[in-house]
Scaffold this motif. Structure first.
Motif, mmCIF file in Angstrom:
data_model
loop_
_atom_site.group_PDB
_atom_site.id
_atom_site.type_symbol
_atom_site.label_atom_id
_atom_site.label_comp_id
_atom_site.label_asym_id
_atom_site.label_seq_id
_atom_site.Cartn_x
_atom_site.Cartn_y
_atom_site.Cartn_z
ATOM 1 N N GLY A 15 2.609 -53.582 32.212
ATOM 2 C CA GLY A 15 3.612 -54.184 31.335
ATOM 3 C C GLY A 15 3.252 -54.088 29.860
ATOM 4 N N HIS A 16 4.149 -54.585 29.026
ATOM 5 C CA HIS A 16 3.922 -54.576 27.581
ATOM 6 C C HIS A 16 4.775 -55.646 26.916
ATOM 7 N N THR A 17 4.365 -55.998 25.712
ATOM 8 C CA THR A 17 5.187 -56.878 24.890
ATOM 9 C C THR A 17 6.206 -55.996 24.173
ATOM 10 N N PRO A 18 7.296 -56.563 23.656
ATOM 11 C CA PRO A 18 8.225 -55.734 22.886
ATOM 12 C C PRO A 18 7.614 -55.344 21.541
ATOM 13 N N PHE A 19 8.052 -54.211 20.983
ATOM 14 C CA PHE A 19 7.661 -53.885 19.611
ATOM 15 C C PHE A 19 8.301 -54.907 18.700
ATOM 16 N N HIS A 20 7.508 -55.429 17.755
ATOM 17 C CA HIS A 20 8.021 -56.439 16.844
ATOM 18 C C HIS A 20 7.154 -56.508 15.594
ATOM 19 N N THR A 21 7.629 -57.230 14.596
ATOM 20 C CA THR A 21 6.878 -57.458 13.365
ATOM 21 C C THR A 21 6.897 -58.939 13.037
ATOM 22 N N TRP A 24 3.590 -62.590 8.850
ATOM 23 C CA TRP A 24 2.257 -63.157 8.741
ATOM 24 C C TRP A 24 1.290 -62.348 9.604
ATOM 25 N N GLU A 25 0.001 -62.496 9.304
ATOM 26 C CA GLU A 25 -1.011 -61.879 10.157
ATOM 27 C C GLU A 25 -1.215 -62.732 11.390
ATOM 28 N N HIS A 26 -1.702 -62.125 12.439
ATOM 29 C CA HIS A 26 -2.165 -62.898 13.589
ATOM 30 C C HIS A 26 -3.351 -62.192 14.221
ATOM 31 N N LEU A 27 -4.163 -63.010 14.848
ATOM 32 C CA LEU A 27 -5.401 -62.540 15.444
ATOM 33 C C LEU A 27 -5.345 -62.815 16.939
ATOM 34 N N ASN A 28 -5.671 -61.795 17.721
ATOM 35 C CA ASN A 28 -5.649 -61.918 19.172
ATOM 36 C C ASN A 28 -7.033 -61.652 19.743
ATOM 37 N N TYR A 29 -7.388 -62.444 20.740
ATOM 38 C CA TYR A 29 -8.662 -62.307 21.439
ATOM 39 C C TYR A 29 -8.355 -61.980 22.894
ATOM 40 N N VAL A 30 -9.010 -60.945 23.420
ATOM 41 C CA VAL A 30 -8.790 -60.538 24.805
ATOM 42 C C VAL A 30 -9.679 -61.394 25.706
ATOM 43 N N ILE A 31 -9.054 -62.280 26.457
ATOM 44 C CA ILE A 31 -9.763 -63.169 27.372
ATOM 45 C C ILE A 31 -10.152 -62.415 28.641
ATOM 46 N N LYS A 32 -9.211 -61.580 29.115
ATOM 47 C CA LYS A 32 -9.414 -60.893 30.399
ATOM 48 C C LYS A 32 -8.614 -59.594 30.389
ATOM 49 N N GLY A 33 -9.168 -58.571 31.010
ATOM 50 C CA GLY A 33 -8.442 -57.325 31.191
ATOM 51 C C GLY A 33 -8.661 -56.325 30.073
ATOM 52 N N SER A 34 -7.823 -55.308 30.083
ATOM 53 C CA SER A 34 -7.893 -54.271 29.054
ATOM 54 C C SER A 34 -6.513 -53.673 28.853
ATOM 55 N N GLY A 35 -6.369 -53.022 27.715
ATOM 56 C CA GLY A 35 -5.094 -52.407 27.382
ATOM 57 C C GLY A 35 -5.190 -51.713 26.049
ATOM 58 N N VAL A 36 -4.048 -51.606 25.366
ATOM 59 C CA VAL A 36 -4.010 -50.986 24.049
ATOM 60 C C VAL A 36 -3.096 -51.787 23.133
ATOM 61 N N LEU A 37 -3.439 -51.772 21.854
ATOM 62 C CA LEU A 37 -2.579 -52.266 20.792
ATOM 63 C C LEU A 37 -1.913 -51.022 20.216
ATOM 64 N N VAL A 38 -0.581 -50.978 20.260
ATOM 65 C CA VAL A 38 0.175 -49.801 19.845
ATOM 66 C C VAL A 38 0.865 -50.096 18.521
ATOM 67 N N HIS A 61 4.236 -53.601 16.065
ATOM 68 C CA HIS A 61 3.206 -53.459 17.084
ATOM 69 C C HIS A 61 3.682 -53.950 18.437
ATOM 70 N N CYS A 62 2.906 -53.592 19.454
ATOM 71 C CA CYS A 62 3.064 -54.176 20.780
ATOM 72 C C CYS A 62 1.720 -54.078 21.496
ATOM 73 N N TYR A 63 1.569 -54.862 22.532
ATOM 74 C CA TYR A 63 0.392 -54.807 23.397
ATOM 75 C C TYR A 63 0.834 -54.244 24.737
ATOM 76 N N ARG A 64 0.031 -53.314 25.288
ATOM 77 C CA ARG A 64 0.346 -52.727 26.578
ATOM 78 C C ARG A 64 -0.856 -52.857 27.495
ATOM 79 N N ASN A 65 -0.600 -53.334 28.702
ATOM 80 C CA ASN A 65 -1.628 -53.438 29.721
ATOM 81 C C ASN A 65 -1.733 -52.077 30.413
ATOM 82 N N THR A 66 -2.889 -51.442 30.300
ATOM 83 C CA THR A 66 -3.078 -50.116 30.891
ATOM 84 C C THR A 66 -3.599 -50.175 32.325
ATOM 85 N N SER A 67 -3.827 -51.376 32.827
ATOM 86 C CA SER A 67 -4.335 -51.538 34.186
ATOM 87 C C SER A 67 -3.187 -51.498 35.192
#
Length: 83
Positions: A15-21, A24-38, A61-67
C-alpha cells in the motif's frame, strides 16, 4: 507536547499514502517495516525500521510499503499549530 502533535499510521503491505503536500515540515520515524519515501519526481528514498525521514514544507510526497507481508508503521510528528 506544547509544540508538536504525534500520530502513528500504518501502511499495509503493497500500500501507499496519497501524494500530498503540506505548508509545514514533518518528521517521520519508522517504528516497524520498510518502504520508500517517494517525491514528486518519482525518486525513492529507502526507509526501514529505526530511520527518520523529514519532509520539508511544500514537498509533494508519499510513503509506499515495499513489503508483501509486513505492515509499515510510522510515527509522524507535525507542529501543533497545523494538526
Amino acid at each position: 507536547s506544547p509544540l508538536f502533535s504525534y500520530r502513528v499510521f500504518t501502511v499495509e503491505p503493497g500500500g501507499h499514502t496519497p501524494f500530498h503536500t503540506h505548508d509545514w515540515e514533518h518528521l517521520n520515524y519508522v517504528i516497524k517495516g520498510s518502504g520508500v519515501l517517494v517525491d514528486e519526481d518519482s525518486n525513492e528514498s529507502p526507509i526501514t525500521e529505526g530511520d527518520f525521514a523529514i519532509v520539508l514544507p511544500g514537498e509533494k510526497h508519499c510513503y509506499r510499503n515495499t513489503s508483501s507481508d509486513s505492515d509499515l508503521l510510522l510515527l509522524c510528528g507535525v507542529p501543533r499549530e497545523y494538526e
